[in-house]
Design a protein around this motif. Structure first.
Motif, PDB file in Angstrom:
ATOM      1  N   LYS A   2      -7.383  -4.224  -4.452  1.00 40.22           N
ATOM      2  CA  LYS A   2      -7.678  -2.918  -3.874  1.00 40.22           C
ATOM      3  C   LYS A   2      -7.676  -2.959  -2.349  1.00 40.22           C
ATOM      4  O   LYS A   2      -8.041  -3.966  -1.743  1.00 40.22           O
ATOM      5  CB  LYS A   2      -9.047  -2.419  -4.375  1.00 40.22           C
ATOM      6  CG  LYS A   2      -9.132  -2.246  -5.889  1.00 40.22           C
ATOM      7  CD  LYS A   2     -10.495  -1.764  -6.322  1.00 40.22           C
ATOM      8  CE  LYS A   2     -10.761  -0.330  -5.915  1.00 40.22           C
ATOM      9  NZ  LYS A   2      -9.933   0.615  -6.687  1.00 40.22           N
ATOM     10  N   LEU A   3      -7.262  -1.848  -1.772  1.00 41.09           N
ATOM     11  CA  LEU A   3      -7.392  -1.600  -0.338  1.00 41.09           C
ATOM     12  C   LEU A   3      -8.239  -0.347  -0.215  1.00 41.09           C
ATOM     13  O   LEU A   3      -7.768   0.763  -0.493  1.00 41.09           O
ATOM     14  CB  LEU A   3      -6.025  -1.409   0.314  1.00 41.09           C
ATOM     15  CG  LEU A   3      -6.043  -1.052   1.801  1.00 41.09           C
ATOM     16  CD1 LEU A   3      -6.605  -2.205   2.629  1.00 41.09           C
ATOM     17  CD2 LEU A   3      -4.643  -0.678   2.284  1.00 41.09           C
ATOM     18  N   ASN A   4      -9.497  -0.522   0.146  1.00 39.30           N
ATOM     19  CA  ASN A   4     -10.455   0.590   0.134  1.00 39.30           C
ATOM     20  C   ASN A   4     -10.490   1.204  -1.269  1.00 39.30           C
ATOM     21  O   ASN A   4     -10.775   0.500  -2.224  1.00 39.30           O
ATOM     22  CB  ASN A   4     -10.100   1.603   1.221  1.00 39.30           C
ATOM     23  CG  ASN A   4     -10.113   0.979   2.616  1.00 39.30           C
ATOM     24  OD1 ASN A   4     -10.967   0.155   2.914  1.00 39.30           O
ATOM     25  ND2 ASN A   4      -9.166   1.371   3.452  1.00 39.30           N
ATOM     26  N   VAL A   6       0.526  -4.807   4.347  1.00 39.43           N
ATOM     27  CA  VAL A   6      -0.923  -4.828   4.402  1.00 39.43           C
ATOM     28  C   VAL A   6      -1.393  -6.250   4.703  1.00 39.43           C
ATOM     29  O   VAL A   6      -0.721  -7.219   4.330  1.00 39.43           O
ATOM     30  CB  VAL A   6      -1.527  -4.311   3.070  1.00 39.43           C
ATOM     31  CG1 VAL A   6      -1.174  -5.247   1.932  1.00 39.43           C
ATOM     32  CG2 VAL A   6      -3.024  -4.133   3.183  1.00 39.43           C
ATOM     33  N   GLN A  62      -7.716  -7.656   4.357  1.00 39.90           N
ATOM     34  CA  GLN A  62      -8.268  -6.317   4.161  1.00 39.90           C
ATOM     35  C   GLN A  62      -8.478  -5.992   2.681  1.00 39.90           C
ATOM     36  O   GLN A  62      -9.085  -4.968   2.353  1.00 39.90           O
ATOM     37  CB  GLN A  62      -7.330  -5.264   4.761  1.00 39.90           C
ATOM     38  CG  GLN A  62      -7.109  -5.398   6.261  1.00 39.90           C
ATOM     39  CD  GLN A  62      -6.078  -4.402   6.750  1.00 39.90           C
ATOM     40  OE1 GLN A  62      -4.957  -4.341   6.251  1.00 39.90           O
ATOM     41  NE2 GLN A  62      -6.465  -3.596   7.734  1.00 39.90           N
ATOM     42  N   LEU A  63      -7.990  -6.838   1.797  1.00 42.05           N
ATOM     43  CA  LEU A  63      -7.996  -6.539   0.371  1.00 42.05           C
ATOM     44  C   LEU A  63      -9.283  -7.014  -0.293  1.00 42.05           C
ATOM     45  O   LEU A  63      -9.931  -7.958   0.154  1.00 42.05           O
ATOM     46  CB  LEU A  63      -6.794  -7.207  -0.302  1.00 42.05           C
ATOM     47  CG  LEU A  63      -5.413  -6.817   0.247  1.00 42.05           C
ATOM     48  CD1 LEU A  63      -4.334  -7.631  -0.430  1.00 42.05           C
ATOM     49  CD2 LEU A  63      -5.172  -5.325   0.065  1.00 42.05           C
ATOM     50  N   SER A  64      -9.619  -6.360  -1.395  1.00 39.79           N
ATOM     51  CA  SER A  64     -10.724  -6.810  -2.239  1.00 39.79           C
ATOM     52  C   SER A  64     -10.203  -7.044  -3.646  1.00 39.79           C
ATOM     53  O   SER A  64      -9.214  -6.431  -4.072  1.00 39.79           O
ATOM     54  CB  SER A  64     -11.855  -5.774  -2.250  1.00 39.79           C
ATOM     55  OG  SER A  64     -11.398  -4.529  -2.755  1.00 39.79           O
ATOM     56  N   LYS A 110       0.842  -1.190   0.000  1.00 40.31           N
ATOM     57  CA  LYS A 110       0.000   0.000   0.000  1.00 40.31           C
ATOM     58  C   LYS A 110       0.884   1.250   0.000  1.00 40.31           C
ATOM     59  O   LYS A 110       2.011   1.246   0.491  1.00 40.31           O
ATOM     60  CB  LYS A 110      -0.923   0.010   1.209  1.00 40.31           C
ATOM     61  CG  LYS A 110      -0.234   0.163   2.550  1.00 40.31           C
ATOM     62  CD  LYS A 110      -1.239   0.196   3.687  1.00 40.31           C
ATOM     63  CE  LYS A 110      -0.549   0.346   5.043  1.00 40.31           C
ATOM     64  NZ  LYS A 110      -1.523   0.378   6.155  1.00 40.31           N
ATOM     65  N   THR A 167       2.279 -10.031   0.688  1.00 39.31           N
ATOM     66  CA  THR A 167       1.798  -8.811   1.334  1.00 39.31           C
ATOM     67  C   THR A 167       2.903  -8.219   2.185  1.00 39.31           C
ATOM     68  O   THR A 167       3.324  -8.812   3.170  1.00 39.31           O
ATOM     69  CB  THR A 167       0.558  -9.115   2.195  1.00 39.31           C
ATOM     70  OG1 THR A 167       0.841 -10.227   3.050  1.00 39.31           O
ATOM     71  CG2 THR A 167      -0.624  -9.449   1.322  1.00 39.31           C
TER      72      THR A 167
END
Length: 230
Positions: free
Chosen positions: A200-202, A183, A187-189, A161, A180
């Motif tokens: 993505k992260l947020n 991060v 938490q990732l999508s 990130k 990772t």
């Protein structure tokens, strides 16, 4: 030299900077470099060598030689031994060739190629192109918009990130891994965009996996890399 499949310019024509160094492939201190010497210089460390932990093989090793660039645009080429190569500033071309190499582009828009062996490849600051070559390699873009291609072997691609969006050109699910760095994978999508997967992260896109379906990416594809120091 262009990659036929992805058009990656790995070894562009650049103005080379060679700093006199000491070693079998370099120029002795105080001597003017000759045309046949304008490839790279090598500094062999007699006692204290950089120590490297590979995130692939989990081995502790010491490179047989250390090659360091300058503030200009350098072309640094290793040999069939284990090399530690640091480009420093400038837009460098860094080639590892054989064995297990650790290569860091540092600053600038660099072109990095590991060659044969399980290599540790770091782009540093700038928009870099990184290729692993044969072997189980670790590729980390760091700052900038980097393009990563592992080639043959079970490779690891760093997902970070705050370091820009990296393009991973040949991720193979079930063979390669995503490392990772700073991060948590949970938490990732994973978002489908055309034929590619966005990690993505947020609202931040950390990486783009080219020609990979989002449905095949799970937390099981992620590992935590070991640190490496050059």
């Amino acid at each position: 030299m262009l990659d036929e499949n992805n058009g990656l310019e790995i070894v562009p024509e650049i103005s080379e900077t060679v700093v006199p160094g000491e070693g079998e492939n370099g120029v002795a201190p105080g001597e003017e470099p000759q045309p046949e010497d304008l490839i790279f210089y090598m500094v062999t460390l007699a006692e204290e060598k950089p120590m490297v932990q590979t995130p692939i093989a989990r081995l502790l090793m010491r490179p047989d030689s250390f090659i360091e660039g300058s503030s200009g645009s350098d072309r640094l080429v290793g040999d069939n031994r284990s090399n530690g190569i640091s480009g420093l500033a400038g837009n460098d071309v860094l080639l590892g060739l054989g064995s297990t190499d650790m290569i860091s582009g540092d600053q600038g828009n660099d072109r990095i190629f590991g060659g044969a062996g399980g290599d540790l490849l770091y782009g540093g600051i700038g928009d870099d192109v990184i290729r692993g070559g044969a072997g189980d390699d670790y590729l980390q873009g760091d700052g900038g918009r980097d393009r990563l291609k592992g080639d043959a072997g079970a490779d690891q691609f760093a997902i970070q990130k705050g370091k820009g969006t990296d393009i991973v050109l040949d991720y193979m699910d079930g063979q390669d891994k995503l490392a990772t760095f700073n991060v948590n994978a949970e938490q990732l999508s994973f978002v489908q965009q055309g034929s590619n997967t966005l990690i993505k992260l947020n609202n931040e896109t950390l990486a783009v996996l080219k020609n990979v379906r989002a449905s095949v990416i799970t937390v099981d594809d992620f590992v935590i890399p070991l640190p490496a120091v050059i």
